[in-house]
Design a protein around this motif. Structure first.
Motif, PDB file in Angstrom:
ATOM      1  N   GLN A 193       0.841  -1.204   0.000  1.00  0.00           N
ATOM      2  CA  GLN A 193       0.000   0.000   0.000  1.00  0.00           C
ATOM      3  C   GLN A 193       0.871   1.246   0.000  1.00  0.00           C
ATOM      4  O   GLN A 193       0.605   2.194  -0.741  1.00  0.00           O
ATOM      5  CB  GLN A 193      -0.923   0.013   1.220  1.00  0.00           C
ATOM      6  CG  GLN A 193      -2.017  -1.010   1.156  1.00  0.00           C
ATOM      7  CD  GLN A 193      -2.776  -1.127   2.464  1.00  0.00           C
ATOM      8  OE1 GLN A 193      -2.432  -0.502   3.468  1.00  0.00           O
ATOM      9  NE2 GLN A 193      -3.810  -1.949   2.475  1.00  0.00           N
ATOM     10  N   PHE A 194       1.893   1.245   0.811  1.00  0.00           N
ATOM     11  CA  PHE A 194       2.796   2.392   0.894  1.00  0.00           C
ATOM     12  C   PHE A 194       3.460   2.642  -0.461  1.00  0.00           C
ATOM     13  O   PHE A 194       3.494   3.769  -0.948  1.00  0.00           O
ATOM     14  CB  PHE A 194       3.862   2.134   1.968  1.00  0.00           C
ATOM     15  CG  PHE A 194       4.806   3.284   2.180  1.00  0.00           C
ATOM     16  CD1 PHE A 194       4.460   4.334   3.004  1.00  0.00           C
ATOM     17  CD2 PHE A 194       6.055   3.311   1.568  1.00  0.00           C
ATOM     18  CE1 PHE A 194       5.330   5.392   3.212  1.00  0.00           C
ATOM     19  CE2 PHE A 194       6.925   4.359   1.760  1.00  0.00           C
ATOM     20  CZ  PHE A 194       6.569   5.409   2.595  1.00  0.00           C
ATOM     21  N   GLY A 242      -3.195  12.859   0.259  1.00  0.00           N
ATOM     22  CA  GLY A 242      -4.639  12.834   0.043  1.00  0.00           C
ATOM     23  C   GLY A 242      -5.125  11.598  -0.693  1.00  0.00           C
ATOM     24  O   GLY A 242      -6.329  11.324  -0.717  1.00  0.00           O
ATOM     25  N   ASN A 243      -4.213  10.833  -1.290  1.00  0.00           N
ATOM     26  CA  ASN A 243      -4.579   9.608  -2.008  1.00  0.00           C
ATOM     27  C   ASN A 243      -4.718   8.400  -1.087  1.00  0.00           C
ATOM     28  O   ASN A 243      -5.157   7.339  -1.533  1.00  0.00           O
ATOM     29  CB  ASN A 243      -3.549   9.294  -3.096  1.00  0.00           C
ATOM     30  CG  ASN A 243      -3.534  10.362  -4.173  1.00  0.00           C
ATOM     31  OD1 ASN A 243      -4.547  10.985  -4.457  1.00  0.00           O
ATOM     32  ND2 ASN A 243      -2.383  10.577  -4.759  1.00  0.00           N
ATOM     33  N   ASP A 299       3.203   5.951  -2.871  1.00  0.00           N
ATOM     34  CA  ASP A 299       4.458   6.673  -3.135  1.00  0.00           C
ATOM     35  C   ASP A 299       4.698   6.720  -4.642  1.00  0.00           C
ATOM     36  O   ASP A 299       5.517   5.998  -5.191  1.00  0.00           O
ATOM     37  CB  ASP A 299       5.616   5.974  -2.405  1.00  0.00           C
ATOM     38  CG  ASP A 299       6.957   6.640  -2.617  1.00  0.00           C
ATOM     39  OD1 ASP A 299       6.988   7.809  -3.065  1.00  0.00           O
ATOM     40  OD2 ASP A 299       7.977   5.989  -2.340  1.00  0.00           O
ATOM     41  N   GLY A 300       3.977   7.602  -5.308  1.00  0.00           N
ATOM     42  CA  GLY A 300       3.995   7.681  -6.765  1.00  0.00           C
ATOM     43  C   GLY A 300       5.345   7.981  -7.375  1.00  0.00           C
ATOM     44  O   GLY A 300       5.677   7.482  -8.445  1.00  0.00           O
ATOM     45  N   ASN A 301       6.159   8.798  -6.723  1.00  0.00           N
ATOM     46  CA  ASN A 301       7.473   9.128  -7.289  1.00  0.00           C
ATOM     47  C   ASN A 301       8.570   8.183  -6.787  1.00  0.00           C
ATOM     48  O   ASN A 301       9.732   8.378  -7.096  1.00  0.00           O
ATOM     49  CB  ASN A 301       7.835  10.592  -7.013  1.00  0.00           C
ATOM     50  CG  ASN A 301       7.952  10.903  -5.533  1.00  0.00           C
ATOM     51  OD1 ASN A 301       7.783  10.029  -4.682  1.00  0.00           O
ATOM     52  ND2 ASN A 301       8.214  12.159  -5.221  1.00  0.00           N
ATOM     53  N   HIS A 302       8.206   7.192  -6.007  1.00  0.00           N
ATOM     54  CA  HIS A 302       9.107   6.124  -5.536  1.00  0.00           C
ATOM     55  C   HIS A 302      10.351   6.652  -4.821  1.00  0.00           C
ATOM     56  O   HIS A 302      11.436   6.105  -4.975  1.00  0.00           O
ATOM     57  CB  HIS A 302       9.506   5.207  -6.694  1.00  0.00           C
ATOM     58  CG  HIS A 302       8.332   4.714  -7.473  1.00  0.00           C
ATOM     59  ND1 HIS A 302       7.421   3.829  -6.956  1.00  0.00           N
ATOM     60  CD2 HIS A 302       7.900   5.016  -8.732  1.00  0.00           C
ATOM     61  CE1 HIS A 302       6.488   3.600  -7.858  1.00  0.00           C
ATOM     62  NE2 HIS A 302       6.741   4.302  -8.940  1.00  0.00           N
TER      63      HIS A 302
END
Length: 150
Positions: free
Chosen positions: A82-83, A100-101, A87-90
Motif C-alpha cells: 500500500q505504501f 490525500g490519495n 508513493d507515486g514518485n518512488h
C-alpha cells in the motif's frame, strides 16, 4: 510495534491474537551501557506458541503459532505494498501531494488529520514508520465506522 501490528491486522481484516503479535515483535535493543544480555526472539516465540507451558510444542500449538506468524507477515507485506502504491514518485516517502490519495485519509474526509500530525521528523513527508503510525491512529476509526454501517 505490537500495537502497530495488531492495528494493521485489524485494518486489513486479518484476525491475529495479541500474544502472536507479541511473539512476532522485535524486542527492543538494550541500551549501549546495559550489561543485560539481548533477548532471544526464538525463545520468546517458542514461549508464546507453547500454550500449555510444558516446554514442548505440540503439532496443534506449532500449527497455530505458524498460522499467526503468517498472518502477521501478510499484514506487513500488505502495508508495504500500500505504501509503495501511494508513493507515486518512488522516493521512499509519501509527499504532501500523495497524502490525500491514502484511503484512510479519503474516508476521513474533512475530519482527516494533517500530514504534519504524523510527520515526526518534520520533513514534510511520511516515511514508512510514520505511515505505520498513521495507520495505527486511523484504522480503528475506519473499522468502527465500517462496523456501524453493517
Amino acid at each position: 510495534m505490537i500495537r502497530i501490528l495488531a492495528t494493521t491486522a485489524l485494518a486489513l481484516g486479518v484476525l491475529v491474537p495479541a500474544q502472536a503479535l507479541r511473539a512476532q515483535a522485535k524486542p527492543a535493543a538494550p541500551a549501549a551501557n546495559s550489561a543485560a544480555p539481548a533477548a532471544d526472539p526464538s525463545a520468546n516465540m517458542f514461549k508464546a506458541w507453547d500454550k500449555n507451558n510444558d516446554g514442548q510444542l505440540s503439532l496443534v500449538e506449532f500449527r497455530s503459532g505458524w498460522e499467526q506468524a503468517q498472518a502477521v507477515a501478510r499484514a506487513q507485506l500488505a502495508l508495504r505494498r500500500q505504501f509503495a502504491t501511494i508513493d507515486g514518485n518512488h522516493d521512499g516517502a509519501i509527499e504532501a501531494s500523495e497524502y490525500g490519495n491514502l484511503l484512510l485519509i479519503k474516508n476521513a474526509g474533512k475530519a482527516a488529520p494533517p500530514l504534519a500530525r504524523f510527520d515526526a521528523n518534520a520533513n514534510g513527508k511520511l516515511e514508512f514508520a510514520e505511515y505505520i503510525k498513521l495507520v495505527e491512529a486511523m484504522a480503528p476509526q475506519a473499522a468502527q465506522a465500517k462496523g456501524a454501517q453493517k
